[in-house]
Design a protein around this motif. Structure first.
Motif, PDB file in Angstrom:
ATOM      1  N   ASP A   1       0.829  -1.207   0.000  1.00  0.00           N
ATOM      2  CA  ASP A   1       0.000   0.000   0.000  1.00  0.00           C
ATOM      3  C   ASP A   1       0.863   1.257   0.000  1.00  0.00           C
ATOM      4  N   GLU A   2       0.293   2.328  -0.514  1.00  0.00           N
ATOM      5  CA  GLU A   2       0.924   3.634  -0.335  1.00  0.00           C
ATOM      6  C   GLU A   2       0.881   3.980   1.147  1.00  0.00           C
ATOM      7  N   PHE A   3       1.812   4.824   1.591  1.00  0.00           N
ATOM      8  CA  PHE A   3       1.872   5.172   3.022  1.00  0.00           C
ATOM      9  C   PHE A   3       0.578   5.851   3.466  1.00  0.00           C
ATOM     10  N   GLU A   4       0.007   5.325   4.541  1.00  0.00           N
ATOM     11  CA  GLU A   4      -1.213   5.898   5.116  1.00  0.00           C
ATOM     12  C   GLU A   4      -0.943   6.093   6.608  1.00  0.00           C
ATOM     13  N   GLN A   5      -0.631   7.327   6.973  1.00  0.00           N
ATOM     14  CA  GLN A   5      -0.120   7.559   8.330  1.00  0.00           C
ATOM     15  C   GLN A   5      -1.178   7.336   9.407  1.00  0.00           C
ATOM     16  N   LEU A   6      -0.683   6.844  10.522  1.00  0.00           N
ATOM     17  CA  LEU A   6      -1.524   6.766  11.718  1.00  0.00           C
ATOM     18  C   LEU A   6      -1.755   8.179  12.235  1.00  0.00           C
ATOM     19  N   PRO A   7      -2.922   8.466  12.822  1.00  0.00           N
ATOM     20  CA  PRO A   7      -3.123   9.800  13.392  1.00  0.00           C
ATOM     21  C   PRO A   7      -2.283   9.997  14.656  1.00  0.00           C
ATOM     22  N   GLY A   8      -1.954  11.245  14.933  1.00  0.00           N
ATOM     23  CA  GLY A   8      -1.251  11.565  16.175  1.00  0.00           C
ATOM     24  C   GLY A   8       0.227  11.227  16.140  1.00  0.00           C
ATOM     25  N   ALA A   9       0.824  11.226  17.324  1.00  0.00           N
ATOM     26  CA  ALA A   9       2.268  10.991  17.447  1.00  0.00           C
ATOM     27  C   ALA A   9       2.679   9.645  16.859  1.00  0.00           C
ATOM     28  N   ALA A  10       1.776   8.671  16.909  1.00  0.00           N
ATOM     29  CA  ALA A  10       2.093   7.328  16.401  1.00  0.00           C
ATOM     30  C   ALA A  10       2.503   7.360  14.928  1.00  0.00           C
ATOM     31  N   GLY A  11       2.024   8.345  14.196  1.00  0.00           N
ATOM     32  CA  GLY A  11       2.337   8.466  12.773  1.00  0.00           C
ATOM     33  C   GLY A  11       3.784   8.836  12.493  1.00  0.00           C
ATOM     34  N   TRP A  12       4.557   9.164  13.539  1.00  0.00           N
ATOM     35  CA  TRP A  12       5.976   9.476  13.368  1.00  0.00           C
ATOM     36  C   TRP A  12       6.867   8.239  13.567  1.00  0.00           C
ATOM     37  N   GLN A  13       6.251   7.111  13.917  1.00  0.00           N
ATOM     38  CA  GLN A  13       7.056   5.901  14.130  1.00  0.00           C
ATOM     39  C   GLN A  13       7.669   5.437  12.814  1.00  0.00           C
ATOM     40  N   LEU A  14       8.812   4.770  12.934  1.00  0.00           N
ATOM     41  CA  LEU A  14       9.458   4.248  11.736  1.00  0.00           C
ATOM     42  C   LEU A  14       9.565   2.724  11.760  1.00  0.00           C
ATOM     43  N   SER A  15      10.152   2.205  12.826  1.00  0.00           N
ATOM     44  CA  SER A  15      10.451   0.772  12.875  1.00  0.00           C
ATOM     45  C   SER A  15       9.677   0.096  13.987  1.00  0.00           C
ATOM     46  N   ASN A  16       9.554  -1.239  13.845  1.00  0.00           N
ATOM     47  CA  ASN A  16       8.952  -1.962  14.971  1.00  0.00           C
ATOM     48  C   ASN A  16       9.860  -1.821  16.188  1.00  0.00           C
ATOM     49  N   PRO A  17       9.289  -1.628  17.377  1.00  0.00           N
ATOM     50  CA  PRO A  17      10.093  -1.257  18.547  1.00  0.00           C
ATOM     51  C   PRO A  17      10.857  -2.435  19.152  1.00  0.00           C
ATOM     52  N   PRO A  18      11.995  -2.135  19.814  1.00  0.00           N
ATOM     53  CA  PRO A  18      12.739  -3.181  20.527  1.00  0.00           C
ATOM     54  C   PRO A  18      11.988  -3.587  21.803  1.00  0.00           C
ATOM     55  N   ILE A  19      11.438  -4.771  21.820  1.00  0.00           N
ATOM     56  CA  ILE A  19      10.531  -5.185  22.896  1.00  0.00           C
ATOM     57  C   ILE A  19      11.265  -5.345  24.230  1.00  0.00           C
ATOM     58  N   LEU A  20      12.525  -5.750  24.195  1.00  0.00           N
ATOM     59  CA  LEU A  20      13.267  -5.904  25.460  1.00  0.00           C
ATOM     60  C   LEU A  20      13.384  -4.562  26.179  1.00  0.00           C
ATOM     61  N   SER A  21      13.595  -3.502  25.409  1.00  0.00           N
ATOM     62  CA  SER A  21      13.654  -2.163  26.000  1.00  0.00           C
ATOM     63  C   SER A  21      12.272  -1.732  26.485  1.00  0.00           C
ATOM     64  N   LEU A  22      11.255  -2.029  25.688  1.00  0.00           N
ATOM     65  CA  LEU A  22       9.886  -1.672  26.093  1.00  0.00           C
ATOM     66  C   LEU A  22       9.482  -2.377  27.387  1.00  0.00           C
ATOM     67  N   ALA A  23       9.986  -3.610  27.585  1.00  0.00           N
ATOM     68  CA  ALA A  23       9.621  -4.369  28.792  1.00  0.00           C
ATOM     69  C   ALA A  23      10.083  -3.634  30.048  1.00  0.00           C
ATOM     70  N   ALA A  24      11.288  -3.056  29.985  1.00  0.00           N
ATOM     71  CA  ALA A  24      11.803  -2.312  31.143  1.00  0.00           C
ATOM     72  C   ALA A  24      11.004  -1.031  31.365  1.00  0.00           C
ATOM     73  N   ILE A  25      10.591  -0.404  30.280  1.00  0.00           N
ATOM     74  CA  ILE A  25       9.765   0.810  30.412  1.00  0.00           C
ATOM     75  C   ILE A  25       8.408   0.452  31.005  1.00  0.00           C
ATOM     76  N   LYS A  26       7.856  -0.650  30.547  1.00  0.00           N
ATOM     77  CA  LYS A  26       6.539  -1.103  31.032  1.00  0.00           C
ATOM     78  C   LYS A  26       6.567  -1.326  32.547  1.00  0.00           C
ATOM     79  N   ALA A  27       7.652  -1.954  33.035  1.00  0.00           N
ATOM     80  CA  ALA A  27       7.794  -2.214  34.473  1.00  0.00           C
ATOM     81  C   ALA A  27       7.798  -0.915  35.263  1.00  0.00           C
ATOM     82  N   SER A  28       8.537   0.070  34.755  1.00  0.00           N
ATOM     83  CA  SER A  28       8.628   1.351  35.456  1.00  0.00           C
ATOM     84  C   SER A  28       7.312   2.122  35.407  1.00  0.00           C
ATOM     85  N   LEU A  29       6.674   2.119  34.230  1.00  0.00           N
ATOM     86  CA  LEU A  29       5.410   2.859  34.102  1.00  0.00           C
ATOM     87  C   LEU A  29       4.342   2.318  35.044  1.00  0.00           C
ATOM     88  N   GLU A  30       4.413   1.029  35.318  1.00  0.00           N
ATOM     89  CA  GLU A  30       3.457   0.432  36.250  1.00  0.00           C
ATOM     90  C   GLU A  30       3.585   1.087  37.635  1.00  0.00           C
TER      91      GLU A  30
END
Length: 423
Positions: free
Chosen positions: A289-318
């Protein structure tokens, strides 16, 4: 200052009455040579590891081991949607709406991607205004943006400086800069809390002033997120970014996050550097498909995120979800006020606190200018079991983080500093 008292008994009493006291035991502390917890005052550089982080990271490792690629869709926390539950928590911390926030990349990378959208120079309006003592990475980033667009980085950079012989900038000088050069300034990019002085700027005031003169306004919130009430949505700022490894305790070099004000959420005409993770989730995997941006800040994402790093953020955000920023800031103001009270007992001939004394104009960090000192004093401080932060030429930064620092930490820090100064 009258509600603070000298002596260890006061610190003990405050700790006994502290509603956040139990959280101290939820973090790992480095030990001194005797095996005791160090007095850790550098949450403004790297936050301590929450004890629950290991389980979150291990869960991802287990899913990777057991499910391999299927971990994207299966398991307790499928990787494909792993970040989505975190956005609301992060938005609360920075005072934003969920559509305005995304966790992605690293801090300076985010600033570059955001400047690709919000720094739109013309021949007449191309300058960028930053605070004179901005964190070096911000200065390097904006200088390179100027060069990238074909401008001279000396001519194009405007510095908001503190008055002579003073450490703190003031808004009158900013107003004068904008009155004289506002029509040449395309972008204002300021650190929400200055890394060196600890001064917390009035984001709304700066944004309104910048917008009045036709400038885009962004903030580097590295020293603000998880520390002060940023109220990013209400500030009206166009964009912001912050790292998560300081007050947000997500581990060294962990991912950053960014904010884009909701008024830009559906603007498809904004220039942006794109990647497939900013594409419509429903059709992302159709691949052609042609690029169809997500609305909001999410539309600035480029790559799938590193989940190991997200796991540590998730623990802290809790943890932040459990505590809430209001409770955190209330303790922070009282704890930092206590540090200020004790430091002032050392006398003006010895030290000078360069951080604003108004609690609303700072977070938990105090920057202490030690008269006639060099780094050897800081080395002695470290040997005495206090982990703080030395900044040339002679400033020690101490940040009593309200999540895990105690009143006794503050008391013993000043006692040890006293001993070293009297040596």
């Amino acid at each position: 200052m009258s509600h603070y008292k000298l002596g260890l008994d006061f610190a003990i009493e405050q700790d006994q009455n502290d509603v956040l006291a139990s959280y101290r035991n939820q973090f790992h502390f480095p030990k001194d040579q005797q095996g005791n917890d160090c007095i850790y005052m550098t949450g403004n550089s790297l936050g301590l590891q929450p004890k629950r982080t290991q389980a979150y990271v291990n869960a991802v490792l287990e899913d990777w081991a057991n499910l391999a690629v299927e971990g994207h869709f299966n398991g307790e926390n499928p990787w494909l949607s792993y970040q989505e539950g975190m956005v609301e928590s992060m938005a609360k911390i920075v005072g934003a709406k969920p559509i305005e926030v995304v966790v992605m990349n690293t801090l300076t990378a985010n600033l570059h991607f955001l400047m690709a959208s919000f720094y739109k120079p013309t021949k007449k309006r191309f300058k960028i205004l930053i605070e004179a003592d901005a964190f070096p990475s911000d200065k390097y980033a904006v200088e390179s943006q100027l060069r990238h667009h074909g401008f001279d980085d000396k001519e194009g950079l405007i510095l908001w400086k503190a008055p002579k012989n003073e450490e703190l900038v003031n808004y009158q000088d900013l107003e004068m800069l904008l009155a004289s050069q506002g029509n040449e300034i395309a972008l204002i990019l300021i650190g929400a809390v200055n890394y060196y002085t600890g001064q917390f700027y009035d984001l709304k005031r700066i944004t309104e002033l910048g917008h009045k003169h036709g400038c885009m306004v962004g903030f580097d919130c590295a020293h603000g997120a998880g520390n002060v009430a940023l109220n990013l949505h209400e500030s009206g700022a166009d964009f912001a970014s912050w790292c998560t490894y300081k007050y947000l305790n997500s581990g060294p070099g962990s991912m950053a996050a960014c904010f884009v004000h909701e008024r830009h959420a559906y603007n498809k005409n904004l220039n942006r550097l794109t990647g497939w993770w900013g594409h419509n989730k429903e059709t992302r995997f159709k691949m052609r498909d042609e690029f169809e941006q997500l609305p909001g800040a999410a539309g600035w994402q480029l790559s799938n995120p590193p989940i190991l790093s997200l796991a540590a953020i998730k623990a802290s955000l809790e943890i932040f979800n459990e505590v809430g920023m209001d409770t955190l800031i209330k303790k922070s103001k009282h704890l930092t006020g206590y540090l200020e009270f004790l430091l002032k007992q050392l006398g003006d001939n010895t030290i000078k606190i360069i951080t604003p004394n108004n609690p609303d104009e700072r977070g938990c960090q105090l920057s202490i200018f030690i008269k006639n000192a060099d780094k050897s004093l800081h080395d002695k401080f470290t040997e005495a079991g206090v982990i703080s932060d030395w900044r040339e030429p002679n400033v020690i930064r101490c940040a009593p983080a309200p999540l895990y620092n105690s009143y006794q930490d503050v008391y013993y820090l000043v006692e040890r500093l006293k001993l070293i100064l009297n040596d």
